[in-house]
Enzyme design. Sequence first.
Site, short mmCIF file in Angstrom:
data_model
loop_
_atom_site.label_atom_id
_atom_site.label_comp_id
_atom_site.label_asym_id
_atom_site.label_seq_id
_atom_site.Cartn_x
_atom_site.Cartn_y
_atom_site.Cartn_z
N GLU A 1 0.38 3.54 1.77
CA GLU A 1 0.47 3.89 3.15
C GLU A 1 1.95 3.72 3.66
O GLU A 1 2.27 4.16 4.87
CB GLU A 1 -0.60 3.23 4.06
CG GLU A 1 -2.04 3.97 4.18
CD GLU A 1 -2.06 5.20 4.83
OE1 GLU A 1 -1.75 5.37 5.94
OE2 GLU A 1 -2.54 6.26 4.14
N SER B 1 0.69 -1.33 -0.04
CA SER B 1 0.17 -0.02 0.12
C SER B 1 0.89 1.28 -0.11
O SER B 1 2.04 1.33 0.61
CB SER B 1 -0.95 -0.09 1.12
OG SER B 1 -1.41 1.30 1.59
N TYR C 1 -1.44 0.37 10.58
CA TYR C 1 -1.62 -0.24 9.09
C TYR C 1 -0.54 -0.19 8.22
O TYR C 1 -0.18 -1.00 7.75
CB TYR C 1 -2.94 0.48 8.52
CG TYR C 1 -3.28 -0.13 7.32
CD1 TYR C 1 -3.89 -1.27 7.00
CD2 TYR C 1 -2.80 0.68 6.15
CE1 TYR C 1 -3.95 -1.61 5.75
CE2 TYR C 1 -2.82 0.25 5.01
CZ TYR C 1 -3.69 -0.92 4.66
OH TYR C 1 -3.84 -1.37 3.40
O1 F7E Z 1 -8.83 8.32 3.99
C1 F7E Z 1 -9.11 11.82 5.35
C2 F7E Z 1 -8.11 11.04 6.17
O2 F7E Z 1 -9.78 6.18 5.09
C3 F7E Z 1 -8.34 9.01 3.19
C4 F7E Z 1 -7.21 2.37 2.47
O3 F7E Z 1 -7.80 1.47 1.11
O4 F7E Z 1 -5.87 3.69 0.92
C5 F7E Z 1 -6.93 3.54 2.03
O5 F7E Z 1 -6.57 4.42 3.29
C6 F7E Z 1 -8.20 10.63 3.57
C7 F7E Z 1 -7.33 10.55 4.89
O6 F7E Z 1 -8.37 6.04 3.14
C8 F7E Z 1 -12.37 11.68 6.67
O7 F7E Z 1 -7.69 11.57 7.17
C9 F7E Z 1 -11.07 13.12 6.13
O8 F7E Z 1 -6.41 11.55 4.82
O9 F7E Z 1 -10.49 6.94 2.52
P1 F7E Z 1 -9.55 6.78 3.76
P2 F7E Z 1 -6.73 5.97 3.49
O10 F7E Z 1 -6.42 6.16 4.78
O11 F7E Z 1 -5.92 6.82 2.48
C10 F7E Z 1 -4.83 3.08 1.40
C11 F7E Z 1 -3.81 3.08 0.04
C12 F7E Z 1 -4.87 1.70 1.86
O12 F7E Z 1 -4.08 1.01 1.72
C13 F7E Z 1 -5.78 1.50 2.94
O13 F7E Z 1 -6.32 0.34 3.14
O14 F7E Z 1 -9.49 11.23 4.05
N1 F7E Z 1 -10.54 12.01 5.67
N2 F7E Z 1 -12.37 12.86 6.63
C14 F7E Z 1 -11.39 10.94 6.37
N3 F7E Z 1 -11.28 9.58 6.02
C15 F7E Z 1 -12.27 8.69 6.50
N4 F7E Z 1 -12.03 7.59 6.55
N5 F7E Z 1 -13.31 9.44 7.13
C16 F7E Z 1 -13.51 10.69 7.05
O15 F7E Z 1 -14.52 11.25 7.92
#
Ligand code: F7E
Length: 328
Positions: free
Chosen positions: A130, A128, A152
Amino acid sequence: MRKKALITGITGQDGAYLSRLLIDKGYQVHGIVRRVALEDPEHRLWRLKPILNKIKLHAGSLESYASLFNIVQKVKPDECYHLAAQSFVSYSFEDEFSTINTNINGTHFILSALKERAPKCKIYFAASSEMFGHVREIPQTENTPFHPRSPYGISKVAGFELTRNYREAYNLFACNGILFNHESPMRGYEFVTRKITLGVARIKAGLDKELRLGNLEAKRDWGFAGDFIEAMWLMLQEKKPDDYVVATGETHTVRRFVELAFDYAGLDWKKYVKQDKVLFRPAEVNQLIGDYSKAKRILGWKPKVKFEELVKMMMDEDLRRVKCQKQF
Ligand code: F7E
């Protein structure tokens, strides 16, 4: 003889797209699922519903080496796609121990079981973006050093290294796909893109009055999951195993995604979005943008769906679902 593919995490977004691709290519598709999923197919297998009669599901757990070993021994796959993980970054801060244990052990167990019982099997590991975390360079390539910022991300770095080590030490055909964010109408609701598109659709239908979000300034390289799973398959068709960045090469803020989604529904996002400190992460990954030139050069892969089209695709589907009061 039909090729046999074994997919861990088959019930998730990527598992659902990948199964369809492999069925279309004539594979016999096997998936590992938790027993509870088999007992509650309506909720837990909804993404696989249209293809359930074309795949074979096996009850097993990433936490049990014995269960993975037995399934590998029974199936003897030609290709294995290890997608299963606790994949919600935010939750990994709340329960770092189970994220780290499940993700690292699960990867170690499946690699070891394949080495013992199907050493010719080609293996894909879902690494990932990440892993790049506090990015050392922009854009990120296969050579960019890792600096994970979440439990993660740490678990994915360990999985990446385990996969590389099984390749180098035991000569397994094992590849790491360093996938950047990839989304679709089948994305889970906890991830920000789907939370936004479903939230907008519910506001439009008068079911909700606001949408609470965290950090709007984080930047992500968002692609379409349906495009990205093709890269997984292509990696395993190469002569030599290797690691590849899979991305779109474009980055956008969460705020931009919000703007486009609300605009599409004819709503002004400023009236509905409330920022909530609780939803900010203890350590954020601020800027991800991937350089997929190696995947393009060697695999002949490139993303097809553009960011704006992705938002539209997800909005169309959630507007439809909310209207039908179906799956949301
Ligand atoms: O967050 C911001 C949050 O949870 C994206 C997974 O598939 O991609 C994914 O990980 C961004 C972050 O995805 C909210 O802070 C703002 O900056 O959709 P996300 P992620 O963390 O990027 C990678 C490649 C993986 O491998 C992972 O498994 O959005 N954000 N407000 C928020 N995020 C969430 N979830 N909820 C909010 O309310």
